[in-house]
Design a protein around this motif. Sequence first.
Motif, PDB file in Angstrom:
ATOM      1  N   UNK A 239       0.815  -1.213   0.000  1.00  0.00           N
ATOM      2  CA  UNK A 239       0.000   0.000   0.000  1.00  0.00           C
ATOM      3  C   UNK A 239       0.852   1.268   0.000  1.00  0.00           C
ATOM      4  N   UNK A 240       1.906   1.279   0.799  1.00  0.00           N
ATOM      5  CA  UNK A 240       2.787   2.445   0.879  1.00  0.00           C
ATOM      6  C   UNK A 240       3.336   2.792  -0.506  1.00  0.00           C
ATOM      7  N   UNK A 241       3.881   1.800  -1.203  1.00  0.00           N
ATOM      8  CA  UNK A 241       4.451   2.039  -2.527  1.00  0.00           C
ATOM      9  C   UNK A 241       3.367   2.385  -3.549  1.00  0.00           C
ATOM     10  N   UNK A 242       2.195   1.774  -3.413  1.00  0.00           N
ATOM     11  CA  UNK A 242       1.084   2.086  -4.317  1.00  0.00           C
ATOM     12  C   UNK A 242       0.736   3.567  -4.293  1.00  0.00           C
ATOM     13  N   UNK A 243       0.518   4.077  -3.083  1.00  0.00           N
ATOM     14  CA  UNK A 243       0.122   5.471  -2.945  1.00  0.00           C
ATOM     15  C   UNK A 243       1.278   6.403  -3.305  1.00  0.00           C
ATOM     16  N   UNK A 244       2.508   5.963  -3.032  1.00  0.00           N
ATOM     17  CA  UNK A 244       3.680   6.749  -3.421  1.00  0.00           C
ATOM     18  C   UNK A 244       3.753   6.867  -4.947  1.00  0.00           C
ATOM     19  N   UNK A 245       3.515   5.762  -5.639  1.00  0.00           N
ATOM     20  CA  UNK A 245       3.525   5.786  -7.100  1.00  0.00           C
ATOM     21  C   UNK A 245       2.458   6.732  -7.637  1.00  0.00           C
ATOM     22  N   UNK A 246       1.305   6.729  -6.999  1.00  0.00           N
ATOM     23  CA  UNK A 246       0.232   7.622  -7.430  1.00  0.00           C
ATOM     24  C   UNK A 246       0.664   9.077  -7.305  1.00  0.00           C
ATOM     25  N   UNK A 247       1.319   9.409  -6.180  1.00  0.00           N
ATOM     26  CA  UNK A 247       1.803  10.773  -5.974  1.00  0.00           C
ATOM     27  C   UNK A 247       2.873  11.114  -7.005  1.00  0.00           C
ATOM     28  N   UNK A 248       3.775  10.180  -7.272  1.00  0.00           N
ATOM     29  CA  UNK A 248       4.817  10.411  -8.271  1.00  0.00           C
ATOM     30  C   UNK A 248       4.230  10.628  -9.673  1.00  0.00           C
ATOM     31  N   UNK A 249       3.051  10.046  -9.918  1.00  0.00           N
ATOM     32  CA  UNK A 249       2.413  10.188 -11.227  1.00  0.00           C
ATOM     33  C   UNK A 249       1.649  11.499 -11.359  1.00  0.00           C
ATOM     34  N   UNK A 250       1.586  12.273 -10.264  1.00  0.00           N
ATOM     35  CA  UNK A 250       0.933  13.577 -10.330  1.00  0.00           C
ATOM     36  C   UNK A 250      -0.273  13.751  -9.443  1.00  0.00           C
ATOM     37  N   UNK A 251      -0.677  12.703  -8.734  1.00  0.00           N
ATOM     38  CA  UNK A 251      -1.813  12.816  -7.816  1.00  0.00           C
ATOM     39  C   UNK A 251      -1.364  13.551  -6.556  1.00  0.00           C
ATOM     40  N   UNK A 252      -2.147  14.513  -6.098  1.00  0.00           N
ATOM     41  CA  UNK A 252      -1.816  15.238  -4.877  1.00  0.00           C
ATOM     42  C   UNK A 252      -1.895  14.304  -3.669  1.00  0.00           C
ATOM     43  N   UNK A 253      -0.857  14.337  -2.832  1.00  0.00           N
ATOM     44  CA  UNK A 253      -0.879  13.487  -1.638  1.00  0.00           C
ATOM     45  C   UNK A 253      -2.059  13.838  -0.744  1.00  0.00           C
ATOM     46  N   UNK A 254      -2.479  15.109  -0.766  1.00  0.00           N
ATOM     47  CA  UNK A 254      -3.588  15.520   0.093  1.00  0.00           C
ATOM     48  C   UNK A 254      -4.924  14.963  -0.400  1.00  0.00           C
ATOM     49  N   UNK A 255      -5.020  14.654  -1.698  1.00  0.00           N
ATOM     50  CA  UNK A 255      -6.258  14.054  -2.192  1.00  0.00           C
ATOM     51  C   UNK A 255      -6.371  12.590  -1.774  1.00  0.00           C
ATOM     52  N   UNK A 256      -5.264  12.011  -1.337  1.00  0.00           N
ATOM     53  CA  UNK A 256      -5.245  10.621  -0.871  1.00  0.00           C
ATOM     54  C   UNK A 256      -5.192  10.532   0.646  1.00  0.00           C
ATOM     55  N   UNK A 257      -5.279  11.680   1.315  1.00  0.00           N
ATOM     56  CA  UNK A 257      -5.112  11.750   2.766  1.00  0.00           C
ATOM     57  C   UNK A 257      -6.316  12.432   3.390  1.00  0.00           C
ATOM     58  N   UNK A 258      -6.746  11.933   4.548  1.00  0.00           N
ATOM     59  CA  UNK A 258      -7.851  12.569   5.268  1.00  0.00           C
ATOM     60  C   UNK A 258      -7.362  13.851   5.935  1.00  0.00           C
ATOM     61  N   UNK A 259      -8.272  14.606   6.508  1.00  0.00           N
ATOM     62  CA  UNK A 259      -7.929  15.896   7.085  1.00  0.00           C
ATOM     63  C   UNK A 259      -6.976  15.782   8.275  1.00  0.00           C
TER      64      UNK A 259
END
Length: 250
Positions: free
Chosen positions: A204-224
């Motif tokens: 999961x850690x690497x999955x979400x990291x890859x998403x951020x590296x591809x241009x997805x904002x980390x905050x859009x994948x993170x709760x408040x």
Amino acid sequence: MMVPFRSLLACLCSVILLCAPAMGRVPEPSPAEQCLAANEGLSLGAALPRTAGILKNGAPLRVVAIGSSSTVGLWMTREEDTYPGVMRRELVRLVPSLQVEIFNAGRNGDTIPGNIARFDRDVFAHHPDLVIWQIGGNDFTWGEEAASLMQKIASGIALLRAQGIDVILMDQQYTPVILGTQYAKMQGAIATVVREHQVAYLPRFDMLHKAVQSGVSIMSLTSLDGLHMSGEAYDCVGRALARAIVAGVK
């Protein structure tokens, strides 16, 4: 007062011209869709023989998801929006004939030893075919040796396998609060156990990291709160997990 026909026609043409670019624009993919695209072809890295047999024979599949608040689905108001709920929906979409029952055994604030202590009541009592064990978020590793962490994880896997259960490990989330900890020690311990014991693994850690590296904002994948996943991240993780399970069986 009557509006001249030519004036009315000119106004309508202006409106159409203004709206045309918006009407022809392709909608931006959601963060969940972008996350899935960044992790296309994800493999769990190890076989799930019991699950494979069930899916091939059309028998009902019983799954237990155990872990902490990431399994509970903290901040999600509906069970179907948690990662186990999303995973169930995606499994049924991919295999329409599948009968699947998922038990969410998450507990807020739980740790690896806490999970293991609950195995009898919250896992084995459901007689599952597959267990998804989400670990690492609440285990304070600053003063603990990596060998001790690995021993705890390996002991839990041994208990599950002794019951003939397929096991998938899931590691930490990629969020700002986790990135501010000594997360690498836990990630390293999990990776070593996965390699040495040939365990199926959702990184999961690497999955979400890859998403951020591809241009997805980390905050859009993170709760408040900066620690837990957002609904978009739960959606990505749940669907990616279901797809990896089905792909592994095929």
